[in-house]
Design a protein around this motif. Structure first.
Motif: not given
Length: 526
Positions: A234-237, A274-275, A314-317, A319-324
């Motif tokens: 759960y990052f942005y919902p 990310n930050k 998850q990247y677009d919904e 806003y979690a760039d987990a790969k990064l």
């Protein structure tokens, strides 16, 4: 966290895939707070120092390693406590039952949800007691006790790690009663947003949000003897939480644009997270170098990664760039929620695990989350066992998995027995984390007393270091057996004959909380 009526619905092919879950800095020497260090016990008074010729060099077998964890969710009383009106004794009894079950079936870690929604299942001066613990936000348990401290102590007694699981941005869950005056929804109303499904969310872009959650994490790491901090997906919902409309963060977005910001809104949101992830990772290790940070993201980064994968992004919904985060090494372990069957066409388990492995450029731990509760398979226990075997083949000596959730173990008669008689037949230490530095353990001293039909082996904790477990080795007719023992087990009675074989040697090693082994001491048995 991860049950269908709270969050997820399965989809296949072009549908939204199910998610769930209910997640350097040079390290300083490992040092637990003195009040939490268990006392060293001296050797038994009658244990003499054996002759030097009884100390000898041997080739010991490699100790099996695999991370075996289970999520224990407090949100909506999914797992623990089972109701929000249990007595303290009932709460403790449920916890002990769960921990005993996990230990008996060779698990070595618990992922315990201590902060489900800006609340606390522990003593906190920052956020209120959880509704899911006592039935009222801000009401302490009576008689008062600290559930997180209790869980940590009881897990460690059983030789299991305790990972404290927190939801960073959820401010209030719709199953958590109406927000009262003690709720963070009202105490931090300037940074909280109400979603259309009745939940409340901190604005991830607001510096005050980031500072508040950072303070919560640092407070827990500083005051509690936890082995890891764990975030889930759960990052942005999820968009369904706001009925498909965009996350209402116009205030912080407009402030960013007016200040000269040039990122797109989507990139700006990802940059906020990310930050935050990088910050939390560094702050945890600055406080205690040995405390790991783990994240359990949604299992798909983007559709098409790897080729043929479809479902939510998850990247677009989120806003979690987990790969990064994995590429940058801002985690010590990563547990993507791979909640689909091996034979799933749109979300194949092995292909997704292989893709995440290919992105693990800094060789952090990669331990997939398994949907032990409700994976769509005709034979659920067999599917989970097969997924464990696939994980071992893909991950090798760094294998591991986390089961969503403990209910999948307790409510399926065949699941536990299938694990204990199959992939979890042997005990296992957690894999080492070589990028986290620690003070090497000294060699324990082994004493042997002959009691006739058995020998009494004992060992000392004196001047060894911060021991978490022991490994005892027994050799019968040249064949070694191993047993992982808890910190407080300082002796063992070992038969001199077993199944017609003669005991010929005994050895002992110490293990620290990061899975590092000491040198061994071995003794011949005459």
């Amino acid at each position: 966290m991860k049950i269908r009526n709270i969050k997820y619905t399965f989809f296949f092919f072009s549908a939204v895939a199910m998610g769930s879950c209910a997640s350097q800095k040079a390290a300083s020497p490992v040092k637990r707070p003195a009040a939490q260090t268990r006392p060293s016990l001296p050797p038994k008074p009658d244990a003499g120092t054996p002759p030097a010729d009884e100390i000898f060099r041997v080739t010991l077998p490699e100790i099996k390693r695999e991370f075996r964890g289970a999520w224990i969710a407090s949100v909506a009383n999914i797992n623990w406590p089972s109701r929000n009106n249990l007595t303290v004794d009932q709460q403790k009894a449920e916890a002990i039952s769960m921990l005993d079950m996990l230990k008996d079936h060779h698990f070595n870690a618990v992922i315990f949800q201590a902060r489900p929604s800006a609340d606390a299942l522990y003593t906190s001066n920052i956020e209120p007691w959880s509704y899911f613990l006592t039935g009222e936000t801000g009401r302490a348990p009576y008689p008062n006790y600290d559930p997180l401290k209790f869980w940590i102590e009881e897990a460690h007694k059983r030789g299991m790690e305790l990972h404290v699981w927190m939801n960073p941005y959820r401010a209030h869950h719709s199953n958590g009663g109406s927000p009262n005056g003690l709720s963070m929804v009202n105490k931090l109303s300037d940074i909280v947003i109400r979603l259309k499904n009745g939940m409340y969310w901190f604005d991830p872009a607001n510096p005050k949000t980031q500072g508040h959650v950072s303070n919560v994490v640092k407070d827990i790491v500083k005051r509690y003897d936890v082995d890891a901090v764990h975030f889930d997906d759960y990052f942005y919902p999820y968009s369904t939480y706001n009925k498909g409309t965009d996350f209402p963060d116009n205030t912080t977005w407009n402030a960013y644009v007016n200040s000269g910001g040039t990122l797109t809104r989507a990139d700006w949101r990802r940059d906020n997270v990310n930050k935050f992830v990088e910050r939390i990772y560094k702050e945890i290790h600055a406080e205690k170098s040995y405390v790991k940070f783990g994240i359990s993201p949604f299992g798909i980064w983007k559709p098409g990664y790897p080729q043929g994968v479809v479902g939510s992004s998850q990247y677009d919904e989120l806003y979690a760039d987990a790969k990064l985060w994995l590429n940058k090494g801002w985690v010590d372990y990563f547990s993507p929620q791979l909640y689909w069957p091996i034979e799933s066409k749109g979300q194949p388990f092995e292909a997704l695990l292989q893709w995440w492995k290919s992105e693990n450029t800094l060789n952090r731990h990669l331990w997939p989350g398994l949907n032990t509760v409700e994976i769509r398979a005709a034979d659920r226990p067999a599917e989970i066992r097969n997924q464990i075997e696939v994980s071992r083949q893909v991950l090798g000596n760094d294998a591991g998995e986390i089961h969503w959730s403990i209910a999948g173990l307790t409510k399926n008669a065949g699941m536990l027995s299938g694990l204990k008689n199959g992939p979890y037949k042997e005990q296992a230490l957690v894999p080492k984390s070589p990028w986290l530095k620690t003070v090497p353990l000294q060699t324990p001293t082994l004493f042997i007393n002959d009691n006739g039909a058995a020998v009494q082996a004992s060992w000392s904790t004196k001047n060894i270091g911060e021991v978490f477990q022991w490994v005892l080795f027994r050799q019968y007719n040249g064949s070694w057996e191993t047993e992982i023992l808890t910190l407080d087990q300082l002796s063992a009675e070992i038969p001199k004959s077993k199944d017609g074989k003669i005991l010929t040697a005994v050895a002992i090693k110490a293990v620290d909380r990061l899975g590092n082994e000491s040198e061994y001491m071995a003794k011949k048995i005459q």
